[in-house]
Design an enzyme around this catalytic site. Structure first.
Site, PDB file in Angstrom:
ATOM      1  N   HIS A 169       0.837  -1.199   0.000  1.00  0.00           N
ATOM      2  CA  HIS A 169       0.000   0.000   0.000  1.00  0.00           C
ATOM      3  C   HIS A 169       0.869   1.243   0.000  1.00  0.00           C
ATOM      4  O   HIS A 169       0.438   2.325   0.382  1.00  0.00           O
ATOM      5  CB  HIS A 169      -0.958  -0.012   1.197  1.00  0.00           C
ATOM      6  CG  HIS A 169      -1.585  -1.358   1.406  1.00  0.00           C
ATOM      7  ND1 HIS A 169      -1.098  -2.264   2.320  1.00  0.00           N
ATOM      8  CD2 HIS A 169      -2.599  -1.962   0.780  1.00  0.00           C
ATOM      9  CE1 HIS A 169      -1.805  -3.383   2.252  1.00  0.00           C
ATOM     10  NE2 HIS A 169      -2.716  -3.223   1.326  1.00  0.00           N
TER      11      HIS A 169
HETATM   12  S1  FES Z   1       2.013  -0.650   3.097  1.00  0.00           S
HETATM   13 FE1  FES Z   1       0.380  -1.959   3.653  1.00  0.00          FE
HETATM   14  S2  FES Z   1       1.469  -3.671   4.289  1.00  0.00           S
HETATM   15 FE2  FES Z   1       3.063  -2.351   3.807  1.00  0.00          FE
END
Ligand code: FES
Ligand code: HEM
Lengths: 204, 420
Positions: A169
């Site tokens: 993410h």
């Molecule tokens: S940014 Fe969501 S798990 Fe690493």
């Protein structure tokens, strides 16, 4: 109503507590305005005791799901750091999780030390992250939802701060493994480390 | 379905049996249940869902005869099912695609309920039990997806169990408790298998309660007008709706078997044919398509706890729906404003699904935020207000009347071809 002798005193006390919660129709009230102990009170207490007993009995059913003895037994590993050259990384497994070992270059250390603490979402000075500045040892699990950040292998994307980048993410970590940008709330975790020798450590 | 059974056993064995355990009567009552005569094809998805639950249980139990829940063997045993077990490929593709079709059907079924106001009094419990079924289905599918022990299985389970780590203090102990370790590993796989086997049978029980509950209050119908006269407004469930449902099931099966035979991996992820590797995360983690809208909501929020809470809330708010919609009129057919908002909401939900499958960056994140805000606004602002300010169209006097009027001008079944 039949009195239950013997338990009387205790019952009366508990009964007082119960009577705070339950209003019973048609219960006998003695001259002194003290509620009398009745069979019904006994039933309340028996039910309560039964419920408490059941709650205890349920605990093993819940606790069996927690990490078992064999999982906990793997709780420490010893690692020899000698093969790692300056600027190189190594990933080892501890409690099933990847541990990032990075022998930082002077430049990476300087970058990490020079960051003002106000710029950090989870402020921690570099010295709190690496007991020996050259060796940065962290749990390689993104503090967002648990992916493994990129940055250990040559050619990996390292993110905007030259450390690690989590592709899941989009979390960016700096050269001290501190979160700088993205949804992860915290810095990469530093596991308990003890230096056994100059280049030998025990994790856990 | 209250009162005494009208069932009169005719042969001696049935009489003997019925006097001891009136189960034949129960079946009989279900079969002759007075059902509104105007139900359209959107009402056939209940039967489709029941069919898929049974299919999943049958294919699942057979798969379990060949599957080994052990991190060293799980992936290999699934490959063995695919290559060596007689018709193993068929059973596995039927099970994996069956889960997808199950969700497709449940989404249509839920949106049917939203359109026709089937969640309103006196059907609140029907709706709520339905939502519990939906949540249990999600849990079942999520745990099933770990079983093949591929890369997506492993990382999907890692990310989803990690949702709970967002909660302060209790978070990490809960995650360790769910996993039975510090990471997803053998204990996780074995317990997921155990629960994946159990939950479908709990679903059977929940489905029975779901059906029981709407047999107490009666089916809703496309007009949303209650049955006034059993004689004029209803027909017996069998043979009228058993036939209609069977036809719909056959049509739906065509799509299902098209997937199973011609595109079995269309909805899957290629990464799941790589064995789980706890040290390497795939470049991009995408959940199964049926979880995508929630994934979009999760990623729309820049804050970890906020994202997780909002994602849970997006399902939680559905439980409050019967009390958030202030209109007394059920069917969208007679609610001109609500009908528009319904279609916007449908588009927003599909949009969130699309965004959940896109990388969380730039414009996609912004779009997810807008759609997430709209999703909640629909329930918390729009529905309460529309009910207060909208003037509904005139309702038909009765189901029978609406059917007769329709036959007069020969238009179809309400949802698509209703007159202006
Ligand atoms: S940014 Fe969501 S798990 Fe690493
Ligand atoms: C509500 C019904 C069910 C749903 C929605 C469901 C869903 C799923 C899903 C999504 C998978 C992963 C498929 C894949 O990608 O390979 C799976 C696998 C599996 N399921 Fe189920 N399932 C259900 C019922 C059952 C039942 C009753 C059993 C009986 C034990 C079962 C046994 C299995 C087994 C053994 C696997 C692993 C083999 C495989 O991966 O195909 N399932 N399930």
């Amino acid at each position: 109503m039949v009195r239950i002798n013997g338990f009387c005193d205790t019952l009366k006390m508990v009964d007082k507590i119960f009577s705070l919660f339950f209003h019973q129709k048609g219960r006998k009230v003695s001259d002194t305005d003290q509620p009398e102990t009745t069979r019904r009170d006994f039933l309340y207490i028996a039910t309560g005791a039964f419920a408490a007993g059941s709650a205890f009995a349920v605990w093993p059913l819940i606790d069996q799901m927690n990490p078992d003895a064999s999982v906990l037994a793997l709780s420490s590993v010893e690692v020899d750091l000698t093969p790692v050259e300056v600027g190189q990384s190594m990933t080892i497994k501890w409690r099933g999780s990847p541990i990032f070992v990075r022998r930082r270059t002077a430049e990476e250390i300087k970058q990490a030390v020079d960051v003002p603490l106000e710029d950090l979402p989870d402020p921690e000075p570099d010295s709190a992250r690496a007991a020996k500045p050259e060796w940065l040892i962290m749990v390689g699990i993104c503090t967002h939802l648990g992916c493994i950040p990129k940055g250990q292998s040559i050619g990996d994307e390292r993110g905007d701060y030259g450390g690690w980048f989590c592709p899941c993410h989009g979390s960016h970590y700096d050269t001290a493994g501190r979160i700088r940008k993205g949804p992860a709330p915290l810095n990469l975790v530093i596991p308990p480390i003890a230096y056994l020798e100059e280049t030998k450590i025990k994790i856990g | 379905m209250s009162g005494h059974s009208t069932y009169q056993p005719t042969n001696a064995v049935a009489k003997w049996f019925e006097a001891r355990l009136p189960i034949l009567g129960l079946v009989h009552e279900t079969m002759v249940f007075p059902t509104p005569k105007n139900l359209n094809y959107w009402w056939t998805f209940g039967g489709i869902l029941a069919t898929f639950l049974v299919l999943q249980i049958i294919t699942g139990i057979i798969l379990a005869m060949h599957y080994t829940p052990d991190t060293g063997l799980a992936f290999e045993s699934v490959e063995k099912i695919m290559r060596d077990v007689n018709y193993g490929w068929l059973l596995r593709y039927a099970h994996a695609n069956g889960a997808s079709m199950f969700f497709l059907a449940v989404y249509i079924h839920i949106f049917r309920g939203l359109y026709y106001g089937s969640y309103k009094a006196p059907r609140e419990l029907v709706w709520i039990i339905g939502l519990v079924i939906y949540v249990a289905m999600m849990a079942t599918a999520f745990m099933g997806y770990l079983l093949p022990w591929g890369q997506m299985s492993f990382w999907g389970a890692t990310v989803i169990t990690n949702f709970f780590s967002a909660f302060p203090i209790v978070g990490d102990p809960i995650v360790e408790w769910l996993r039975g370790g510090f990471v997803v590993d053998n204990p996780t796989l074995v317990r997921f298998f155990s629960l994946h086997y159990l939950l479908p049978f709990i679903l059977v029980g929940l489905v029975a309660m779901h059906i029981w509950s709407f047999h107490v209050v009666g089916n809703n119908n496309p007009t949303g007008v209650e049955v006034k006269s059993v004689k004029a407004d209803t027909v017996s469930f069998h043979p009228y709706y058993t036939i209609k449902d069977s036809f719909a099931i056959v049509v739906f099966m065509i799509l299902y078997f098209y997937l199973v035979f011609y595109a079995p991996n269309l909805l899957g992820e290629a990464d799941n044919y790589i064995k789980a590797n706890p040290l390497v995360t795939p470049a991009e983690i995408v959940p199964e398509w049926y979880f995508l809208p929630f994934y979009a909501i999760l990623r729309a929020v820049p804050d970890k706890l906020g994202g997780v809470l909002l994602m849970f809330a997006s399902i939680g708010v559905l439980f409050l729906l019967p009390w958030l919609d202030t209109s007394k009129v059920r069917s969208a057919t007679f609610r001109p404003w609500f009908r528009q908002f319904f279609f916007i909401f449908l588009a927003v939900s599909l949009g969130l699904g699309y965004l959940g499958g896109k990388p969380a960056e730039g414009g996609y994140v912004l779009a997810s935020r807008i759609l997430t805000a709209y999703y909640f606004a629909h329930f918390l602002i729009i529905l309460p207000l529309v009910g207060l300010f909208e003037t509904p169209k005139k309702l038909p006097e009765s189901i029978a009347k609406s059917v007769l009027d329709k036959q007069g001008d020969s238009s179809g079944d309400g949802m698509v071809e209703e007159k202006a």
